[in-house]
Design a protein around this motif. Structure first.
Motif, PDB file in Angstrom:
ATOM      1  N   MET A   1       0.843  -1.171   0.000  1.00 40.73           N
ATOM      2  CA  MET A   1       0.000   0.000   0.000  1.00 40.73           C
ATOM      3  C   MET A   1       0.891   1.239   0.000  1.00 40.73           C
ATOM      4  SD  MET A   1      -2.711   1.129   3.005  1.00 40.73           S
ATOM      5  CE  MET A   1      -2.787  -0.547   3.489  1.00 40.73           C
ATOM      6  N   LEU A   2       0.499   2.197  -0.806  1.00 38.83           N
ATOM      7  CA  LEU A   2       1.207   3.465  -0.916  1.00 38.83           C
ATOM      8  C   LEU A   2       0.257   4.576  -0.487  1.00 38.83           C
ATOM      9  CD1 LEU A   2       3.570   5.275  -2.080  1.00 38.83           C
ATOM     10  CD2 LEU A   2       2.259   5.263  -4.219  1.00 38.83           C
ATOM     11  N   ILE A   3       0.764   5.510   0.301  1.00 39.43           N
ATOM     12  CA  ILE A   3      -0.024   6.691   0.656  1.00 39.43           C
ATOM     13  C   ILE A   3       0.630   7.871  -0.036  1.00 39.43           C
ATOM     14  CG2 ILE A   3      -0.806   8.208   2.514  1.00 39.43           C
ATOM     15  CD1 ILE A   3      -0.855   5.704   4.306  1.00 39.43           C
ATOM     16  N   ARG A   4      -0.172   8.586  -0.818  1.00 36.88           N
ATOM     17  CA  ARG A   4       0.339   9.712  -1.597  1.00 36.88           C
ATOM     18  C   ARG A   4      -0.662  10.859  -1.586  1.00 36.88           C
ATOM     19  NH1 ARG A   4      -2.797   9.946  -5.918  1.00 36.88           N
ATOM     20  NH2 ARG A   4      -3.538   8.068  -6.955  1.00 36.88           N
ATOM     21  N   GLU A   5      -0.188  12.017  -2.013  1.00 40.68           N
ATOM     22  CA  GLU A   5      -1.057  13.188  -2.133  1.00 40.68           C
ATOM     23  C   GLU A   5      -2.223  12.852  -3.056  1.00 40.68           C
ATOM     24  OE1 GLU A   5      -0.688  16.270  -0.692  1.00 40.68           O
ATOM     25  OE2 GLU A   5       1.136  15.614   0.316  1.00 40.68           O
ATOM     26  N   ALA A   6      -3.410  13.278  -2.671  1.00 38.36           N
ATOM     27  CA  ALA A   6      -4.572  13.125  -3.540  1.00 38.36           C
ATOM     28  C   ALA A   6      -4.544  14.225  -4.591  1.00 38.36           C
ATOM     29  CB  ALA A   6      -5.854  13.203  -2.730  1.00 38.36           C
ATOM     30  N   THR A   7      -4.966  13.892  -5.773  1.00 41.17           N
ATOM     31  CA  THR A   7      -5.081  14.863  -6.853  1.00 41.17           C
ATOM     32  C   THR A   7      -6.542  14.949  -7.285  1.00 41.17           C
ATOM     33  OG1 THR A   7      -4.811  13.276  -8.666  1.00 41.17           O
ATOM     34  CG2 THR A   7      -2.781  14.177  -7.670  1.00 41.17           C
ATOM     35  N   ALA A   8      -6.850  15.937  -8.088  1.00 35.74           N
ATOM     36  CA  ALA A   8      -8.217  16.077  -8.605  1.00 35.74           C
ATOM     37  C   ALA A   8      -8.652  14.807  -9.333  1.00 35.74           C
ATOM     38  CB  ALA A   8      -8.304  17.290  -9.520  1.00 35.74           C
ATOM     39  N   ALA A   9      -7.712  14.125  -9.946  1.00 37.34           N
ATOM     40  CA  ALA A   9      -8.026  12.892 -10.670  1.00 37.34           C
ATOM     41  C   ALA A   9      -8.448  11.757  -9.747  1.00 37.34           C
ATOM     42  CB  ALA A   9      -6.825  12.462 -11.516  1.00 37.34           C
TER      43      ALA A   9
END
Length: 162
Positions: A1-9
């Motif tokens: 699992m990776l946690i990353r910044e959310a984007t509009a997409a």
């Protein structure tokens, strides 16, 4: 699992579980009939807030968290956060991973603590998770939340010093 910044997409992947969770009316004090645009406004934060997604190795969004200062001015050194895990991906450690991520973020940003303003007492899985991560129930607002099947229940204000 990776946690990353959310984007509009990412919003089209977040919205279905956001909508399901909010419409159930059991854990969030958002209007159960909230539409996608209003939900996006509440969830996809601009700085100094931050929204992240937890994704599987194939890029499937498993859950999301938003984090921000709890208040402004003289109280801006206390963070707050909200979490949603897609019910189809529950019991995989997504909530814990997001919680640990938020704790690390808050420390790195110099916050002195984190306060959750409204953890519904009947959401026992969330209460247990936050307690396992070092949060304490500071107070419970009696009958502070109208649960759709359990009637008026309390909500906890929870805190963890960093």
């Amino acid at each position: 699992m990776l946690i990353r910044e959310a984007t509009a997409a990412d919003w089209p992947a977040i919205w279905p579980f956001f909508h399901t969770i909010v419409a159930a009316g059991e854990t969030y004090a958002y209007p159960p009939d909230i539409d996608a645009a209003a939900g996006r406004e509440l969830w996809m934060l601009e700085p100094p807030g931050r929204t992240v997604v937890a994704v599987d190795e194939d890029g499937t969004v498993l859950g999301s968290a938003k984090m921000n200062p709890n208040h402004m001015g003289g109280a801006s050194h206390i963070a707050s956060a909200s979490f949603m895990v897609d019910p189809r991906h529950g019991r995989r450690g997504v909530g814990r991973a997001l919680g640990e991520h938020v704790l690390a973020w808050a420390r790195a940003e110099g916050y002195r603590g984190i306060q959750f303003n409204s953890v519904i007492e009947t959401n026992t899985a969330a209460v247990a998770l936050w307690q396992s991560l070092g949060f304490a129930i500071m107070t419970t607002i009696p009958e502070g939340f109208r649960h759709p099947t359990k009637g008026y229940v309390g909500f906890h204000v929870m805190h963890r010093k960093l």
